[in-house]
Design an enzyme around this catalytic site. Sequence first.
Site, PDB file in Angstrom:
ATOM      1  N   SER A 113       3.001  -6.478  12.471  1.00  0.00           N
ATOM      2  CA  SER A 113       3.275  -7.667  11.234  1.00  0.00           C
ATOM      3  C   SER A 113       4.646  -7.823  11.039  1.00  0.00           C
ATOM      4  CB  SER A 113       2.507  -7.066  10.126  1.00  0.00           C
ATOM      5  OG  SER A 113       3.132  -6.414   9.305  1.00  0.00           O
ATOM      6  N   LYS A 124       0.748  -6.043   0.069  1.00  0.00           N
ATOM      7  CA  LYS A 124       2.132  -6.581   0.459  1.00  0.00           C
ATOM      8  C   LYS A 124       2.590  -7.527  -0.680  1.00  0.00           C
ATOM      9  CE  LYS A 124       1.824  -6.365   5.354  1.00  0.00           C
ATOM     10  NZ  LYS A 124       1.480  -6.912   6.531  1.00  0.00           N
TER      11      LYS A 124
END
Length: 793
Positions: free
Chosen positions: A688, A731
């Site tokens: 990611s 996140k």
Amino acid sequence: MAESGDKKNPQVGIPERLPLLPMRDIVVFPHMLLPLFIARGISIRAIEEALAGNKMVLLAAQKSLDIEGPQPGDIYSVGTVGAIMRMIKLPDGKVKVLVQGLAKAKIVSFVQSAPFYQVKIKKVVEPARDGVSVESEAVIRTVKEQVERMVSLGKPIIPDVVAVIENMENPGRLADMVASNMGLTVDAAQEVLELQDPIARLRKVSGFLAKEMDVLLVQQKIQSEARGEMDKMQREYFLREQMKAIQKELGDSDERIEEIEEFRVKIAAAEMPEKVAKEAEKQLKRLGKMHPDSAEAGTVRTYLEWLVELPWGKSTRDNLDIHLAKKVLDEDHYNLEKVKERILEFLAVRKMKGRMKGPILCFVGPPGVGKTSLGRSIARAIGREFVRVSLGGIRDEAEIRGHRRTYVGSLPGRIIQGIKQAGTNNPVFMMDEIDKIGIDFRGDPSSALLEVLDPEQNHAFSDHYLGVPFDLSNVMFITTANQIDPIPVPLRDRMEMIEISSYTTEEKEGIARNYLIPRQLSEHGVSAGAVHISDAAIRHVVTQYTREAGVRNLEREIAHILRKIVRQMAEGKRRKYHVGPSSVHRYLGIPKFLPEAEQEKDEVGVATGLAWTPTGGDILRVEATTMTGKGGLTLTGSLGDVMKESAQAALSYIRSRSKHFGILPGTFSKTDIHIHVPAGAIPKDGPSAGITMATALASVLTGCILRRDMAMTGEVTLQGRVLPVGGLKEKILAAKRAGIKGIILPRRNKKDLEEVPLQAQRGMKFIFADHMDDVLVSAFRGSLKRPHQHQKL
Ligand SMILES: Nc1ncnc2c1ncn2[C@@H]1O[C@H](COP(=O)(O)OP(=O)(O)O)[C@@H](O)[C@H]1O
Ligand SMILES: [Mg+2]
């Protein structure tokens, strides 16, 4: 043998001829009533004959006991006529008769010899004595005294007979009575029987008694000598007892006896199952035989202590009032509505099903979000004890199940330890960090855990140390984990996951205001009115002094502030304190965290990524730099394989598009590139960070400045396409905590925003990217400059 008493005297009708009953081992006297066992054919026929007539027989003794078929000469000629009172045929063919002696008679002649003897008899008449002579009186007394002495010397005579003898005044009958009860030999008894004169008869009896008495005296002497031997043994016994007493005085054996006794009481009180109680008794017996200071005794003692202290039969009663449970959960925890709802549903199902069986709750989430304290609350809500055991780092099965007692210093495993700590057999048992157990050569702890958590097996959980099963079926297990993936699948299958995510700033403020501050105030002994912490101050602490998923540090910082205030109070400075943002700075020093945008300046080659970690999300700096070289790529910062490949892909993409970016041809062959992700000791992996690394590379190779307050996450392909990634919620919460203003994320992750609290989305700009081009447009401050002087290295 008893005297027949005053029954009607049938002597008158004694006939001249009678069947004869030869008797082997007994002499029957008149007036005696006694049972006889008859086996011989001639005797049985004689009895039958008698019963067919007037029921009388002549009872005469054989001269010798062991003659089976006596001839007339083998039979004494004087006997007693007896009446048969009763006859019973025994199953073995023998006959039992009850006879009563009637009168003495002498055999005149044998009239018949088969199938039984028939004899002609003549009654023996006792010479009459007038009055009570002195001589008769003296003999009677002598005999009575003799009998008394013999009884006192231990001669076994039925007490009733003794009483009858004492009251007898007729010398002849006394003689017969005593003779028939003294156990005389047949010869001696026959001698008595044949004497017609009562006094002479009694003298004879007295003579036998005197002889018998001598025998008794000698017997007694022998016995007392034997007793002397016994006494010696007894003496030794007493000496030994005394020695024990002395040992007790000198040493600790008194304590020892007390110890054994104490254990016995405790075993009885422990309500153990039968099997366990048996084991305990066995071990106690062993302990009693050991030297108290031996190592083995120590082992047994420790074991027994474990056995008696475990709550075999102790449990608490559940409160399954769902309203009350809700009240308790609300009292202890701010918000978390969904989680509380699930817990209440869970309890409701338990209530309806009656038994505490079924899936096990597993709270999943970053540290400090209240997993453990929720468990504690559940225990409080249903009125059970609470125990917590951390499984973090356990690799050895023995940690769960214990070591066998043969190991030095062995102990039960954590489960049994936890149960002992709880003190009841139905606590809420929290197993923390179930995602952190490992497997190695010492066995697989997860298989032991599986047995613990399986309602089919855990009613007889076996701990190696205990060696006896313990019933865990009433325990309510709750587990916690930071992440689901590492939990072994079989375990995961038994659990019902309840996810708890990071708190937003607003939630933290609420928790601080409503829970942490009141709790810390009371823990510091400060009344609620004395200290007021303003909302702005709380926000300050949350954003500038902590950066975490949960509220642990927040609570710590609040405690820190209160400590300072309490100290000032103690110094008597002021009574009331108002804490605003500026006093927060005074109490806690310079802020530990600043919003990213406020920190350093925007830079070339430093891109801001977002990472998901088990402890909540975090921001991730990716630094790229170039130096003269020949086309190498260096990657540092504990990057995993997937992340390294992702870096390669990012570089390949940039190279393939170098014309587009205005990178001079030949640059790559003369340049070495280094990508570093700081916090180098923390391992990082996953795809990611792909767009973040590509962005950092693009920046350093073009000289374009990157915005620090713009974070990004997404996987990149060689063609520059942006692929979706996981962990968006954490996140975004992390970005918010860090003061990030905008987030670039894959377009296909747009749906994930639904799960993110609105508070966290507020003021945040979201850019949805399909391609690297979209990413770079937003990440660069200003537009892409090309070509750039900077590149002529
Ligand atoms: N929602 C909440 N409301 C009130 N207090 C909370 C909340 N979440 C966490 N806390 C408090 O934060 C502290 C840390 O929680 P803890 O249960 O130890 O977290 P975890 O087990 O998830 O790491 C505890 O004092 C707990 O009471
Ligand atoms: Mg915890």
